[in-house]
Design a protein around this motif. Structure first.
Motif, PDB file in Angstrom:
ATOM      1  N   PRO A   2       0.793  -1.175   0.093  1.00  0.00           N
ATOM      2  CA  PRO A   2       0.126   0.014   0.077  1.00  0.00           C
ATOM      3  C   PRO A   2       0.931   1.286  -0.074  1.00  0.00           C
ATOM      4  CG  PRO A   2      -0.642  -1.393   1.825  1.00  0.00           C
ATOM      5  CD  PRO A   2       0.612  -2.030   1.229  1.00  0.00           C
ATOM      6  N   VAL A   3       0.378   2.229  -0.613  1.00  0.00           N
ATOM      7  CA  VAL A   3       0.877   3.453  -0.542  1.00  0.00           C
ATOM      8  C   VAL A   3       0.093   4.488  -0.213  1.00  0.00           C
ATOM      9  CG1 VAL A   3       2.198   5.281  -2.023  1.00  0.00           C
ATOM     10  CG2 VAL A   3       2.733   2.970  -2.258  1.00  0.00           C
ATOM     11  N   ILE A   4       0.162   5.712   0.717  1.00  0.00           N
ATOM     12  CA  ILE A   4      -0.650   6.822   1.025  1.00  0.00           C
ATOM     13  C   ILE A   4       0.073   8.017   0.486  1.00  0.00           C
ATOM     14  CG2 ILE A   4       0.122   6.568   3.465  1.00  0.00           C
ATOM     15  CD1 ILE A   4      -3.139   8.018   2.031  1.00  0.00           C
ATOM     16  N   HIS A   5      -0.570   9.001  -0.060  1.00  0.00           N
ATOM     17  CA  HIS A   5       0.124  10.396  -0.314  1.00  0.00           C
ATOM     18  C   HIS A   5       0.004  11.293   1.045  1.00  0.00           C
ATOM     19  CE1 HIS A   5       1.013   9.350  -4.509  1.00  0.00           C
ATOM     20  NE2 HIS A   5      -0.151   8.435  -4.225  1.00  0.00           N
ATOM     21  N   PRO A  12       4.614  16.927  -1.169  1.00  0.00           N
ATOM     22  CA  PRO A  12       4.007  15.838  -0.939  1.00  0.00           C
ATOM     23  C   PRO A  12       5.070  14.601  -0.831  1.00  0.00           C
ATOM     24  CG  PRO A  12       3.910  16.251  -3.421  1.00  0.00           C
ATOM     25  CD  PRO A  12       4.335  17.596  -2.462  1.00  0.00           C
ATOM     26  N   ALA A  13       4.495  13.709  -0.270  1.00  0.00           N
ATOM     27  CA  ALA A  13       5.297  12.091  -0.184  1.00  0.00           C
ATOM     28  C   ALA A  13       4.253  11.099  -0.330  1.00  0.00           C
ATOM     29  CB  ALA A  13       5.881  11.956   1.291  1.00  0.00           C
ATOM     30  N   ALA A  14       4.895  10.157  -1.026  1.00  0.00           N
ATOM     31  CA  ALA A  14       4.125   8.915  -1.277  1.00  0.00           C
ATOM     32  C   ALA A  14       4.626   7.973  -0.273  1.00  0.00           C
ATOM     33  CB  ALA A  14       4.184   8.386  -2.762  1.00  0.00           C
ATOM     34  N   VAL A  15       4.102   7.734   0.780  1.00  0.00           N
ATOM     35  CA  VAL A  15       4.485   6.748   1.916  1.00  0.00           C
ATOM     36  C   VAL A  15       3.972   5.245   1.548  1.00  0.00           C
ATOM     37  CG1 VAL A  15       4.388   6.228   4.398  1.00  0.00           C
ATOM     38  CG2 VAL A  15       4.387   8.694   3.458  1.00  0.00           C
ATOM     39  N   ALA A  54       4.165  -1.241   9.086  1.00  0.00           N
ATOM     40  CA  ALA A  54       5.206  -0.791   9.359  1.00  0.00           C
ATOM     41  C   ALA A  54       5.480   0.087   8.008  1.00  0.00           C
ATOM     42  CB  ALA A  54       6.442  -2.079   9.256  1.00  0.00           C
ATOM     43  N   PRO A  55       5.442   1.540   8.171  1.00  0.00           N
ATOM     44  CA  PRO A  55       6.060   2.170   7.004  1.00  0.00           C
ATOM     45  C   PRO A  55       7.516   2.404   6.988  1.00  0.00           C
ATOM     46  CG  PRO A  55       5.410   3.598   9.002  1.00  0.00           C
ATOM     47  CD  PRO A  55       5.275   2.123   9.439  1.00  0.00           C
ATOM     48  N   ASP A  56       7.617   2.939   5.784  1.00  0.00           N
ATOM     49  CA  ASP A  56       9.100   3.335   5.431  1.00  0.00           C
ATOM     50  C   ASP A  56       8.701   5.017   5.631  1.00  0.00           C
ATOM     51  OD1 ASP A  56      10.451   1.321   4.881  1.00  0.00           O
ATOM     52  OD2 ASP A  56       9.872   1.171   2.729  1.00  0.00           O
ATOM     53  N   TYR A  57       9.412   5.855   6.328  1.00  0.00           N
ATOM     54  CA  TYR A  57       9.203   7.363   6.154  1.00  0.00           C
ATOM     55  C   TYR A  57      10.219   7.760   5.339  1.00  0.00           C
ATOM     56  CZ  TYR A  57      12.735   7.100  10.251  1.00  0.00           C
ATOM     57  OH  TYR A  57      13.880   7.001  11.224  1.00  0.00           O
ATOM     58  N   SER A  58      10.130   8.934   4.997  1.00  0.00           N
ATOM     59  CA  SER A  58      10.852   9.811   4.069  1.00  0.00           C
ATOM     60  C   SER A  58      12.425   9.674   4.315  1.00  0.00           C
ATOM     61  CB  SER A  58      10.587  11.339   4.086  1.00  0.00           C
ATOM     62  OG  SER A  58       9.369  11.625   3.423  1.00  0.00           O
ATOM     63  N   GLY A  59      12.977   9.267   3.277  1.00  0.00           N
ATOM     64  CA  GLY A  59      14.438   8.948   2.873  1.00  0.00           C
ATOM     65  C   GLY A  59      14.664   7.506   3.140  1.00  0.00           C
ATOM     66  N   SER A  60      13.602   6.760   3.149  1.00  0.00           N
ATOM     67  CA  SER A  60      13.880   5.186   3.290  1.00  0.00           C
ATOM     68  C   SER A  60      12.913   4.572   2.496  1.00  0.00           C
ATOM     69  CB  SER A  60      13.683   4.713   4.657  1.00  0.00           C
ATOM     70  OG  SER A  60      14.707   5.075   5.657  1.00  0.00           O
ATOM     71  N   GLY A  61      13.557   3.148   2.065  1.00  0.00           N
ATOM     72  CA  GLY A  61      12.902   2.270   1.335  1.00  0.00           C
ATOM     73  C   GLY A  61      12.173   2.621   0.109  1.00  0.00           C
ATOM     74  N   ASP A  62      10.927   2.348   0.289  1.00  0.00           N
ATOM     75  CA  ASP A  62       9.944   2.546  -0.990  1.00  0.00           C
ATOM     76  C   ASP A  62       9.110   4.044  -1.015  1.00  0.00           C
ATOM     77  OD1 ASP A  62      10.587   0.185  -2.693  1.00  0.00           O
ATOM     78  OD2 ASP A  62       9.427  -0.833  -1.067  1.00  0.00           O
ATOM     79  N   HIS A  66       9.633  15.012  -1.757  1.00  0.00           N
ATOM     80  CA  HIS A  66      10.151  16.102  -2.408  1.00  0.00           C
ATOM     81  C   HIS A  66      11.696  16.384  -2.438  1.00  0.00           C
ATOM     82  CE1 HIS A  66      10.868  17.763   1.521  1.00  0.00           C
ATOM     83  NE2 HIS A  66       9.752  17.072   1.787  1.00  0.00           N
ATOM     84  N   GLY A  67      12.278  15.388  -1.504  1.00  0.00           N
ATOM     85  CA  GLY A  67      13.777  15.513  -1.530  1.00  0.00           C
ATOM     86  C   GLY A  67      14.424  16.585  -0.785  1.00  0.00           C
ATOM     87  N   GLY A  68      13.800  17.387  -0.232  1.00  0.00           N
ATOM     88  CA  GLY A  68      14.307  18.372   0.729  1.00  0.00           C
ATOM     89  C   GLY A  68      14.253  18.181   2.126  1.00  0.00           C
ATOM     90  N   PRO A  69      14.357  19.433   2.972  1.00  0.00           N
ATOM     91  CA  PRO A  69      14.499  19.008   4.364  1.00  0.00           C
ATOM     92  C   PRO A  69      13.438  18.406   4.984  1.00  0.00           C
ATOM     93  CG  PRO A  69      15.380  21.192   3.953  1.00  0.00           C
ATOM     94  CD  PRO A  69      14.855  20.670   2.545  1.00  0.00           C
ATOM     95  N   LEU A  70      13.423  17.799   6.148  1.00  0.00           N
ATOM     96  CA  LEU A  70      12.349  16.946   6.922  1.00  0.00           C
ATOM     97  C   LEU A  70      12.356  17.601   8.306  1.00  0.00           C
ATOM     98  CD1 LEU A  70      13.203  13.355   5.657  1.00  0.00           C
ATOM     99  CD2 LEU A  70      11.182  14.917   5.008  1.00  0.00           C
ATOM    100  N   THR A  71      11.167  17.445   8.973  1.00  0.00           N
ATOM    101  CA  THR A  71      10.918  17.788  10.169  1.00  0.00           C
ATOM    102  C   THR A  71      10.313  16.355  11.012  1.00  0.00           C
ATOM    103  OG1 THR A  71       8.536  18.521  10.170  1.00  0.00           O
ATOM    104  CG2 THR A  71      10.307  19.986   9.655  1.00  0.00           C
ATOM    105  N   LEU A  72      10.486  16.638  12.257  1.00  0.00           N
ATOM    106  CA  LEU A  72       9.987  15.337  13.035  1.00  0.00           C
ATOM    107  C   LEU A  72       8.412  15.530  13.003  1.00  0.00           C
ATOM    108  CD1 LEU A  72      11.279  13.261  15.093  1.00  0.00           C
ATOM    109  CD2 LEU A  72      10.405  14.953  16.854  1.00  0.00           C
ATOM    110  N   THR A  73       7.911  16.485  12.819  1.00  0.00           N
ATOM    111  CA  THR A  73       6.484  16.476  12.538  1.00  0.00           C
ATOM    112  C   THR A  73       5.930  15.798  11.068  1.00  0.00           C
ATOM    113  OG1 THR A  73       6.216  18.577  14.013  1.00  0.00           O
ATOM    114  CG2 THR A  73       4.278  17.971  12.085  1.00  0.00           C
ATOM    115  N   ASP A  74       6.864  16.111  10.013  1.00  0.00           N
ATOM    116  CA  ASP A  74       6.671  15.405   8.725  1.00  0.00           C
ATOM    117  C   ASP A  74       6.617  14.002   9.071  1.00  0.00           C
ATOM    118  OD1 ASP A  74       6.617  17.786   7.427  1.00  0.00           O
ATOM    119  OD2 ASP A  74       8.590  17.679   7.023  1.00  0.00           O
TER     120      ASP A  74
END
Length: 290
Positions: A2-5, A12-15, A54-62, A66-74
């Motif tokens: 599964p993927v959620i936007h 945006p991220a596709a998680v 079990a998700p991959d959060y931004s920067g990991s896996g599938d 956007h490729g830019g900076p991330l925050t803990l809230t993100d």
């Protein structure tokens, strides 16, 4: 898969996430540089009685973003979005390292969603020593990117594993692990390390209401005992347990790590079932701090 936007602060991220098993929900949050595959031993141990997300959060896996900076809230928003998309209303929440910081942030902001909380190798605030640690990581990662070296991968076993790993390995096996790490580290590990640098949960700990297991590694060379004490002091309904491993306990002792967490989850499930059973009194002493 599964993927959620999910909308993030930078775009945006596709998680991507895995959903396995049946029963009460458990959401698993991996650490810096890892992926959801970190949780396969625990998933195997509990999927017969829990629904595991079990998700991959931004920067990991599938997961892509956007490729830019991330925050803990993100990252917390991504984890919650995966739980929502998987159909989990309330869930047990487990985090390792940066995943523990993400889980604490989520539990503080959405306490009504979290049944219980497991924090392994978590920390409260990136103090001067941790800032030096994470800055060193970034220096190694930048050098590796510029010169094709593997300094960060070579550092990881030294920083993450305890005496039992070194007692049972040899130089050839450790070199093989370094080569594997160099090719499997999440591509966004530097972006995630920048989030490590930003962690400050001190204003949030008092808002965590879920029964919490603070699971420390006895030989953690990254997160000090002072950080574990701060979690225990700041989270009202918390208890402490230790595993005989280093910071990277999920890789150093996957079976032992999974068994400790599965035991806590089973205990919480039984406590909730007893509290919900007809004729069982519910009062201040029920499910009290161990």
């Amino acid at each position: 898969m599964p993927v959620i936007h999910v909308p993030l602060s930078g775009g945006p991220a596709a998680v991507a996430y895995d959903r396995t098993g049946t029963g009460p929900g458990v959401v698993l949050v991996h650490g810096t540089g890892a992926t959801r595959a970190q949780w396969l031993p625990l998933t195997d141990a509990v999927a017969d009685r829990f629904t595991v997300v079990a998700p991959d959060y931004s920067g990991s896996g599938d997961t892509t973003d956007h490729g830019g900076p991330l925050t803990l809230t993100d990252l917390a928003d991504e984890v919650l979005a995966a739980a929502d998309h998987a159909g989990l209303d309330r869930f047990h929440l487990v985090g390792h390292s940066l995943g523990a910081a993400i889980a604490t942030h989520l539990a503080a902001h959405r306490p009504e969603r979290v049944r219980s909380l497991v924090l392994h190798a978590g920390w409260v605030h990136t103090d001067t020593r941790l800032r030096a640690e994470f800055t060193h990581w970034l220096d190694l990662l930048r050098t590796d990117a510029a010169h094709g070296t593997a300094h960060f991968a070579r550092m990881l076993p030294l920083a993450a594993f305890g005496p039992r790993y070194w007692a049972r390995t040899d130089t050839a096996a450790n070199e093989e692990l370094v080569r594997a790490l160099a090719t499997t580290l999440a591509p966004g590990v530097a972006r995630q390390t920048e989030v490590d640098l930003s962690v400050d949960l001190r204003p949030l700990l008092g808002r965590v209401t879920a029964p919490t297991l603070v699971l420390a590694s006895a030989h953690d060379r990254i997160i000090g005992a002072d950080q574990q004490r701060a979690l225990l002091t700041g989270i009202r309904d918390s208890r402490y347990q230790e595993i005989d491993a280093g910071h990277g306990a999920p890789g150093e002792d996957p079976a032992g790590f999974a068994a400790l967490i599965a035991g806590f989850l089973d205990e919480r499930r039984a406590a909730e079932a007893a509290a919900d059973a007809p004729g069982v009194p519910v009062g201040p002493g029920v499910a009290a701090r161990a």
